[in-house]
Design a protein around this motif. Structure first.
Motif, PDB file in Angstrom:
ATOM      1  N   GLU A  70       0.635  -1.173  -0.059  1.00  0.00           N
ATOM      2  CA  GLU A  70      -0.147   0.093  -0.086  1.00  0.00           C
ATOM      3  C   GLU A  70       0.354   1.557   0.132  1.00  0.00           C
ATOM      4  OE1 GLU A  70      -3.161   2.205   2.893  1.00  0.00           O
ATOM      5  OE2 GLU A  70      -1.851   0.480   3.799  1.00  0.00           O
ATOM      6  N   LEU A  71       0.667   2.530  -0.955  1.00  0.00           N
ATOM      7  CA  LEU A  71       1.168   3.625  -0.702  1.00  0.00           C
ATOM      8  C   LEU A  71       0.451   4.407   0.068  1.00  0.00           C
ATOM      9  CD1 LEU A  71       2.248   3.952  -4.919  1.00  0.00           C
ATOM     10  CD2 LEU A  71       3.300   3.342  -2.807  1.00  0.00           C
ATOM     11  N   ILE A  72       1.852   4.709   0.714  1.00  0.00           N
ATOM     12  CA  ILE A  72       0.556   6.364   2.139  1.00  0.00           C
ATOM     13  C   ILE A  72       1.405   7.334   1.714  1.00  0.00           C
ATOM     14  CG2 ILE A  72       0.515   3.745   3.192  1.00  0.00           C
ATOM     15  CD1 ILE A  72       2.417   5.129   5.149  1.00  0.00           C
ATOM     16  N   GLY A  73       2.214   7.773   0.774  1.00  0.00           N
ATOM     17  CA  GLY A  73       2.285   9.311   0.786  1.00  0.00           C
ATOM     18  C   GLY A  73       4.509   9.041  -0.246  1.00  0.00           C
ATOM     19  N   THR A  74       4.504   9.994   0.824  1.00  0.00           N
ATOM     20  CA  THR A  74       5.483  10.366  -0.992  1.00  0.00           C
ATOM     21  C   THR A  74       6.798  11.772  -0.472  1.00  0.00           C
ATOM     22  OG1 THR A  74       4.199  11.310  -2.620  1.00  0.00           O
ATOM     23  CG2 THR A  74       6.719  11.744  -2.700  1.00  0.00           C
ATOM     24  N   SER A  75       8.329  10.637  -0.188  1.00  0.00           N
ATOM     25  CA  SER A  75       9.200  11.568  -0.029  1.00  0.00           C
ATOM     26  C   SER A  75      10.305  12.286  -0.265  1.00  0.00           C
ATOM     27  CB  SER A  75       9.522  10.409   1.382  1.00  0.00           C
ATOM     28  OG  SER A  75      10.873  11.147   1.824  1.00  0.00           O
ATOM     29  N   GLN A  76      10.636  13.565  -0.351  1.00  0.00           N
ATOM     30  CA  GLN A  76      10.900  14.747  -1.259  1.00  0.00           C
ATOM     31  C   GLN A  76      12.101  14.971  -1.131  1.00  0.00           C
ATOM     32  OE1 GLN A  76       7.862  15.666  -4.066  1.00  0.00           O
ATOM     33  NE2 GLN A  76       8.620  17.287  -3.173  1.00  0.00           N
ATOM     34  N   ALA A  77      12.791  15.350  -1.522  1.00  0.00           N
ATOM     35  CA  ALA A  77      14.395  15.997  -1.045  1.00  0.00           C
ATOM     36  C   ALA A  77      13.335  17.789  -0.716  1.00  0.00           C
ATOM     37  CB  ALA A  77      14.913  16.068  -2.376  1.00  0.00           C
ATOM     38  N   GLY A  80      10.456  15.484   3.142  1.00  0.00           N
ATOM     39  CA  GLY A  80      10.042  13.922   3.276  1.00  0.00           C
ATOM     40  C   GLY A  80       8.822  14.387   4.492  1.00  0.00           C
ATOM     41  N   PHE A  81       8.909  12.854   4.100  1.00  0.00           N
ATOM     42  CA  PHE A  81       7.111  11.973   4.812  1.00  0.00           C
ATOM     43  C   PHE A  81       7.234  12.167   5.979  1.00  0.00           C
ATOM     44  CE2 PHE A  81       4.821   8.017   6.166  1.00  0.00           C
ATOM     45  CZ  PHE A  81       3.751   8.023   5.408  1.00  0.00           C
ATOM     46  N   THR A  82       6.419  12.751   6.710  1.00  0.00           N
ATOM     47  CA  THR A  82       6.278  13.265   8.366  1.00  0.00           C
ATOM     48  C   THR A  82       6.111  11.614   8.735  1.00  0.00           C
ATOM     49  OG1 THR A  82       3.962  14.011   7.808  1.00  0.00           O
ATOM     50  CG2 THR A  82       5.559  15.274   7.531  1.00  0.00           C
ATOM     51  N   GLY A  83       5.506  10.191   8.670  1.00  0.00           N
ATOM     52  CA  GLY A  83       5.341   9.876   9.140  1.00  0.00           C
ATOM     53  C   GLY A  83       6.018   8.048   9.354  1.00  0.00           C
ATOM     54  N   ALA A  84       5.359   7.408   9.648  1.00  0.00           N
ATOM     55  CA  ALA A  84       6.115   6.245  10.004  1.00  0.00           C
ATOM     56  C   ALA A  84       5.890   5.528   9.087  1.00  0.00           C
ATOM     57  CB  ALA A  84       5.973   5.510  11.229  1.00  0.00           C
ATOM     58  N   LEU A  85       6.416   3.994   8.740  1.00  0.00           N
ATOM     59  CA  LEU A  85       5.424   3.368   7.745  1.00  0.00           C
ATOM     60  C   LEU A  85       6.121   1.706   8.438  1.00  0.00           C
ATOM     61  CD1 LEU A  85       7.432   2.483   3.795  1.00  0.00           C
ATOM     62  CD2 LEU A  85       7.177   1.394   5.687  1.00  0.00           C
ATOM     63  N   ALA A  90       4.943   1.107   1.695  1.00  0.00           N
ATOM     64  CA  ALA A  90       5.472   1.405   0.736  1.00  0.00           C
ATOM     65  C   ALA A  90       5.556   3.323   0.346  1.00  0.00           C
ATOM     66  CB  ALA A  90       5.852   0.783  -0.801  1.00  0.00           C
ATOM     67  N   VAL A  91       6.278   3.700   0.441  1.00  0.00           N
ATOM     68  CA  VAL A  91       6.655   5.383   0.219  1.00  0.00           C
ATOM     69  C   VAL A  91       6.765   5.118  -1.233  1.00  0.00           C
ATOM     70  CG1 VAL A  91       7.500   7.357   1.047  1.00  0.00           C
ATOM     71  CG2 VAL A  91       6.133   5.732   2.493  1.00  0.00           C
ATOM     72  N   ARG A  92       6.721   6.863  -1.557  1.00  0.00           N
ATOM     73  CA  ARG A  92       7.443   7.506  -3.563  1.00  0.00           C
ATOM     74  C   ARG A  92       8.349   7.671  -2.471  1.00  0.00           C
ATOM     75  NH1 ARG A  92       9.204   7.375  -8.009  1.00  0.00           N
ATOM     76  NH2 ARG A  92       8.256   7.803  -9.802  1.00  0.00           N
ATOM     77  N   ILE A  93       9.465   7.380  -3.084  1.00  0.00           N
ATOM     78  CA  ILE A  93      11.083   7.829  -2.847  1.00  0.00           C
ATOM     79  C   ILE A  93      11.444   8.659  -3.904  1.00  0.00           C
ATOM     80  CG2 ILE A  93      12.666   6.572  -2.077  1.00  0.00           C
ATOM     81  CD1 ILE A  93      13.085   8.138   0.321  1.00  0.00           C
ATOM     82  N   PHE A  94      12.703   9.714  -3.434  1.00  0.00           N
ATOM     83  CA  PHE A  94      13.381  11.009  -4.660  1.00  0.00           C
ATOM     84  C   PHE A  94      14.461  10.802  -3.887  1.00  0.00           C
ATOM     85  CE2 PHE A  94       8.671  11.674  -5.824  1.00  0.00           C
ATOM     86  CZ  PHE A  94       8.411  11.117  -7.404  1.00  0.00           C
ATOM     87  N   GLY A 102       9.906   3.652   9.690  1.00  0.00           N
ATOM     88  CA  GLY A 102       9.821   2.041   9.632  1.00  0.00           C
ATOM     89  C   GLY A 102      10.761   1.632   8.339  1.00  0.00           C
ATOM     90  N   ALA A 103      11.314   2.015   7.032  1.00  0.00           N
ATOM     91  CA  ALA A 103      11.577   1.375   6.506  1.00  0.00           C
ATOM     92  C   ALA A 103      13.253   1.427   5.696  1.00  0.00           C
ATOM     93  CB  ALA A 103      11.484   2.628   5.161  1.00  0.00           C
ATOM     94  N   ASP A 104      13.594   0.241   6.074  1.00  0.00           N
ATOM     95  CA  ASP A 104      14.885  -0.324   5.440  1.00  0.00           C
ATOM     96  C   ASP A 104      15.501  -0.037   4.075  1.00  0.00           C
ATOM     97  OD1 ASP A 104      14.166  -2.400   4.410  1.00  0.00           O
ATOM     98  OD2 ASP A 104      14.262  -3.597   5.986  1.00  0.00           O
ATOM     99  N   THR A 105      14.828  -0.395   3.518  1.00  0.00           N
ATOM    100  CA  THR A 105      15.142  -0.879   1.596  1.00  0.00           C
ATOM    101  C   THR A 105      14.344   0.689   0.601  1.00  0.00           C
ATOM    102  OG1 THR A 105      15.520  -2.676   2.245  1.00  0.00           O
ATOM    103  CG2 THR A 105      15.572  -1.935   0.402  1.00  0.00           C
ATOM    104  N   VAL A 106      15.243   1.111  -0.328  1.00  0.00           N
ATOM    105  CA  VAL A 106      14.160   1.244  -1.789  1.00  0.00           C
ATOM    106  C   VAL A 106      15.101   0.832  -2.566  1.00  0.00           C
ATOM    107  CG1 VAL A 106      14.938   3.567  -2.733  1.00  0.00           C
ATOM    108  CG2 VAL A 106      15.070   3.769  -0.934  1.00  0.00           C
ATOM    109  N   ILE A 107      13.694   0.620  -3.486  1.00  0.00           N
ATOM    110  CA  ILE A 107      14.057   0.148  -4.948  1.00  0.00           C
ATOM    111  C   ILE A 107      13.543   0.572  -6.069  1.00  0.00           C
ATOM    112  CG2 ILE A 107      12.953  -2.458  -6.199  1.00  0.00           C
ATOM    113  CD1 ILE A 107      12.394  -4.183  -3.552  1.00  0.00           C
ATOM    114  N   MET A 108      14.208   0.818  -6.747  1.00  0.00           N
ATOM    115  CA  MET A 108      14.318   2.375  -8.096  1.00  0.00           C
ATOM    116  C   MET A 108      13.682   1.931  -8.952  1.00  0.00           C
ATOM    117  SD  MET A 108      16.790   0.731 -11.210  1.00  0.00           S
ATOM    118  CE  MET A 108      18.514   0.499  -9.962  1.00  0.00           C
TER     119      MET A 108
END
Length: 400
Positions: A70-77, A80-85, A90-94, A102-108
């Motif tokens: 489930e996508l719960i938000g976005t983190s960008q430069a 950042g995403f203010t909550g916890a995963l 998952a969170v869309r990230i840039f 709560g996250a420990d990995t990024v997949i491209m």
């Protein structure tokens, strides 16, 4: 009078160099300067766990073939995403964005399939992949640049990253140049039958400019004792850190500089060195001013400046003396005399690596051979000559 060994002369010169004096300059003006105090990190870089690419942040244990998160938000430069995963999220990230709690990995993103507010992945998760940990670049208290470091663009960049807007650097010495000789005329002049174009001050000024706050060129002075006295007195009265004369350093009938300098209160330490080219090198002091009397022959002037004046200026700046290179010879060297020989050489690149190719020309007025050289081979006194392939000591001409 015996000739002073090169190493003894250099030690004598360095013993007269004043301790490093410090000034503070804006970061934008610091390139090329030498640090007088270390730069120590005052924050972690990055200051948070950051994403190394555009993609999705999640828990590696939640990723499985065909499993949707489930996508719960976005983190960008910068935002950042203010909550916890949590599990299954998952969170869309840039790139450069903070990795959510709560996250420990990024997949491209190229390995993700997104449908609305859910995402699955076409490649397995690798724990910690594409996450730059907090402090991965540098951490609080880490010495990033030591005192004595010359600031190149790469060092300026890390100083900026460390949030340093002003830097303590070594004050640069003020250098004065004087050329002497009846025969000398400035470049661009029409040459008379007994005249030579003056090159020493131009070559020396270019060589020493990276070390100096200012270089004052006092021009050409004819071989006239009264004129030399007045013009050298004016140069010394300006109290430069270093005064360099070229020509008149020997003891011939027309070599007047030494006598005039002593009359003006310069205390001479020595004036003949066991080296070639450049035996008639004169050194002394008046007050805080170091006074160098270099030979008039242009190769001798440039080589003695490389061997003696550049180390003195580096000492003024607190910049450590670079180690000489050790390179194999591309061709043999001849038998040497009792004087240390700073032999012109080319730096060539062979299939086995860099090599020093000796230049056979030894005339101390032969400027074109010095211009072709990238190195000076340091040939010891009484060296029997070395075969091609032998390792020799070499001084790079253009190194700081």
């Amino acid at each position: 009078m015996s000739l002073l060994p090169v190493d003894d002369a250099l030690r004598a010169i360095l013993s007269h160099v004043s301790p490093v004096s410090t000034e503070t300059v804006p970061l934008a003006d610091a390139v090329g300067r030498v640090l007088a105090a270390p730069i120590v990190a005052r924050h972690d870089q990055p200051p948070f766990d950051a994403s190394a690419m555009d993609g999705y942040a999640m828990r590696a244990e939640d990723v499985a073939d065909g499993t949707w998160l489930e996508l719960i938000g976005t983190s960008q430069a910068g935002a950042g995403f203010t909550g916890a995963l949590g599990p299954g999220q998952a969170v869309r990230i840039f790139t450069g964005a903070p990795v959510p709690d709560g996250a420990d990995t990024v997949i491209m993103q190229e390995e993700a399939v997104r449908e609305g507010e859910r995402v699955r992945f076409t490649a397995p998760a690798r724990l910690g992949h594409s996450v730059r940990p907090r402090g991965n670049d540098f951490a609080v208290g880490q010495v990033l640049l030591a005192a004595g470091t010359r600031l190149t663009p790469m060092q300026i960049a890390v100083a900026a990253a460390a949030n340093a807007d002003r830097l303590a650097v070594a004050r640069r010495p003020r250098v004065a140049l004087v050329a002497t000789g009846d025969e000398l005329v400035l470049p661009g002049s029409s040459l008379g039958p007994d005249q030579i174009v003056a090159s020493n001050s131009f070559g020396l000024g270019a060589m020493l400019a990276p070390y100096a706050e200012a270089i004052a060129d006092h021009g050409i002075i004819a071989d006239d004792a009264g004129l030399l006295h007045d013009r050298l007195a004016a140069a010394l009265d300006a109290e430069p850190d270093v005064l360099i004369t070229t020509g008149g350093a020997s003891v011939g009938e027309h070599d007047l500089v030494q006598d005039v300098l002593t009359t003006l209160g310069v205390k001479l330490d020595f004036w003949r060195i066991n080296m070639r080219p450049g035996k008639p090198l004169m050194f002394g002091t008046r007050g805080k001013t170091l006074v160098f009397g270099l030979p008039g022959n242009p190769v001798s002037a440039m080589v003695t400046a490389l061997v003696f004046i550049k180390p003195a200026l580096r000492a003024f700046l607190g910049h450590g003396e670079p180690a000489h290179w050790r390179l194999p010879l591309a061709a043999p060297t001849p038998l040497n005399t009792a004087r240390r020989h700073f032999m012109r050489a080319r730096l060539i690149h062979s299939e086995t690596g860099p090599m020093a190719e000796p230049i056979s020309q030894t005339d101390s007025g032969h400027t074109s051979s010095l211009a072709a050289a990238g190195l000076l081979i340091v040939q010891p006194e009484h060296d029997p000559g070395q075969a091609a392939g032998a390792l020799v000591e070499a001084l790079p001409i253009d190194a700081f």
